[in-house]
Design a protein around this motif. Sequence first.
Motif, PDB file in Angstrom:
ATOM      1  N   LEU A  97       0.871   4.324  -2.760  1.00 39.23           N
ATOM      2  CA  LEU A  97       0.780   5.745  -2.442  1.00 39.23           C
ATOM      3  C   LEU A  97       1.903   6.530  -3.105  1.00 39.23           C
ATOM      4  O   LEU A  97       1.691   7.618  -3.662  1.00 39.23           O
ATOM      5  CB  LEU A  97       0.827   5.949  -0.921  1.00 39.23           C
ATOM      6  N   ARG A 123      -7.498   7.080   4.365  1.00 40.91           N
ATOM      7  CA  ARG A 123      -7.627   7.011   2.902  1.00 40.91           C
ATOM      8  C   ARG A 123      -8.349   8.265   2.387  1.00 40.91           C
ATOM      9  O   ARG A 123      -7.953   8.854   1.380  1.00 40.91           O
ATOM     10  CB  ARG A 123      -8.408   5.759   2.526  1.00 40.91           C
ATOM     11  N   PHE A 156      -8.412   3.043   8.671  1.00 40.94           N
ATOM     12  CA  PHE A 156      -7.874   2.986   7.311  1.00 40.94           C
ATOM     13  C   PHE A 156      -8.693   3.863   6.366  1.00 40.94           C
ATOM     14  O   PHE A 156      -8.136   4.627   5.556  1.00 40.94           O
ATOM     15  CB  PHE A 156      -7.862   1.546   6.795  1.00 40.94           C
ATOM     16  N   LEU A 157     -10.029   3.777   6.459  1.00 41.20           N
ATOM     17  CA  LEU A 157     -10.883   4.546   5.561  1.00 41.20           C
ATOM     18  C   LEU A 157     -10.768   6.044   5.822  1.00 41.20           C
ATOM     19  O   LEU A 157     -10.780   6.846   4.883  1.00 41.20           O
ATOM     20  CB  LEU A 157     -12.343   4.088   5.713  1.00 41.20           C
ATOM     21  N   CYS A 178      -0.563   5.778   7.191  1.00 40.26           N
ATOM     22  CA  CYS A 178      -1.640   5.394   6.272  1.00 40.26           C
ATOM     23  C   CYS A 178      -1.756   3.874   6.142  1.00 40.26           C
ATOM     24  O   CYS A 178      -2.853   3.338   5.943  1.00 40.26           O
ATOM     25  CB  CYS A 178      -1.393   6.009   4.892  1.00 40.26           C
ATOM     26  N   ALA A 179      -0.627   3.179   6.230  1.00 39.13           N
ATOM     27  CA  ALA A 179      -0.621   1.731   6.013  1.00 39.13           C
ATOM     28  C   ALA A 179      -0.789   0.918   7.291  1.00 39.13           C
ATOM     29  O   ALA A 179      -1.200  -0.248   7.235  1.00 39.13           O
ATOM     30  CB  ALA A 179       0.692   1.333   5.334  1.00 39.13           C
ATOM     31  N   TYR A 184       0.833  -1.206   0.000  1.00 32.97           N
ATOM     32  CA  TYR A 184       0.000   0.000   0.000  1.00 32.97           C
ATOM     33  C   TYR A 184       0.866   1.254   0.000  1.00 32.97           C
ATOM     34  O   TYR A 184       0.558   2.239  -0.690  1.00 32.97           O
ATOM     35  CB  TYR A 184      -0.919  -0.012   1.217  1.00 32.97           C
ATOM     36  N   ASN A 204       1.309   7.146  -6.791  1.00 30.14           N
ATOM     37  CA  ASN A 204       0.168   8.004  -7.142  1.00 30.14           C
ATOM     38  C   ASN A 204       0.622   9.468  -7.110  1.00 30.14           C
ATOM     39  O   ASN A 204       0.528  10.155  -6.106  1.00 30.14           O
ATOM     40  CB  ASN A 204      -0.978   7.772  -6.157  1.00 30.14           C
ATOM     41  N   SER A 261      -5.977  11.258   2.670  1.00 28.28           N
ATOM     42  CA  SER A 261      -4.853  11.239   1.726  1.00 28.28           C
ATOM     43  C   SER A 261      -5.314  11.411   0.283  1.00 28.28           C
ATOM     44  O   SER A 261      -4.643  12.082  -0.511  1.00 28.28           O
ATOM     45  CB  SER A 261      -4.053   9.941   1.874  1.00 28.28           C
ATOM     46  N   HIS A 262      -6.449  10.817  -0.074  1.00 29.72           N
ATOM     47  CA  HIS A 262      -6.880  10.846  -1.469  1.00 29.72           C
ATOM     48  C   HIS A 262      -7.849  11.983  -1.779  1.00 29.72           C
ATOM     49  O   HIS A 262      -7.745  12.617  -2.829  1.00 29.72           O
ATOM     50  CB  HIS A 262      -7.516   9.508  -1.840  1.00 29.72           C
TER      51      HIS A 262
END
Length: 277
Positions: A45, A199, A195-196, A139-140, A41, A48, A202-203
């Motif tokens: 990242l 996510r 995690f969500l 994040c991971a 993961y 991306n 970050s995204h």
Amino acid sequence: MPPLLVLPFPAIDPVIVEFGPFALRWYALAYIVGIILAWRYMRALVLNHRLWGSIGRPSLVQLDDFVLWGTLGIIIGGRLGYVLFYNPAYYLANPMEAFAIWTGGMSFHGGFAGTVVAMLLFAWRRDLSVWTMFDLAGCAAPIGLFFGRIANFINSELWGRPSDVPWAVVFPNAGPDPRHPSQLYEAALEGIVLFLVLRLLSHRFKLLKKPGFLAGAFACGYGITRSISELFRVPDAHIGYLGGFFTMGILLSLPMILGGLAAMIWASSRNSAATAG
């Protein structure tokens, strides 16, 4: 009044397979799978590009090299944290037992500290931004937490307080009382929910562009979700409740919450000032 429905504990052998003296356990497999998926993961990242802008980041080769450093930090820190925080008297009397990690006994907070030290040393040796390394690891990390808590459930350890909820479980080594499956609560909160959230940050909000923010969000988020889970979990028998209410898990999580909040505020103000300048 007894609960209307009690879930039987699934009869899962903690040992997956044995070859003579060698035994592969679910707990060990959880660590292996968690570390591998977290590493993959982190690579995704880094690849991306739209998440980073002009922020520097480690190369894929550097991330691959970090896996060994991070693994050692998790194992050494996790074991040392358990020895120091949860059962120091026993290990002071039996010092060689501290090295018997296959018998169980790992502390997340110790593993967290060990990973931080590993990242500091690795970033220094490779001339990388330590805050960016913290962000990637934060994040991971929920991936590994999820699998670790599932392994706790399979091992029938760290079970919850007696309860009459319909999904209560009778654990084979916790007496006849139905109990909260607190390990699954932790897998959901510390693993899936955290995690969500990270996510999304970050995204959707591109907060990898503010080094240190996601690391703080992980520390704060973990501290909160762990503290919530502790309300349903039985504290370690040799420690019990501290101050009549707090568990060791809650007390160790409070600095993470405060430190995480401070990191988020610092990252926001630092990067906002840099942008304005």
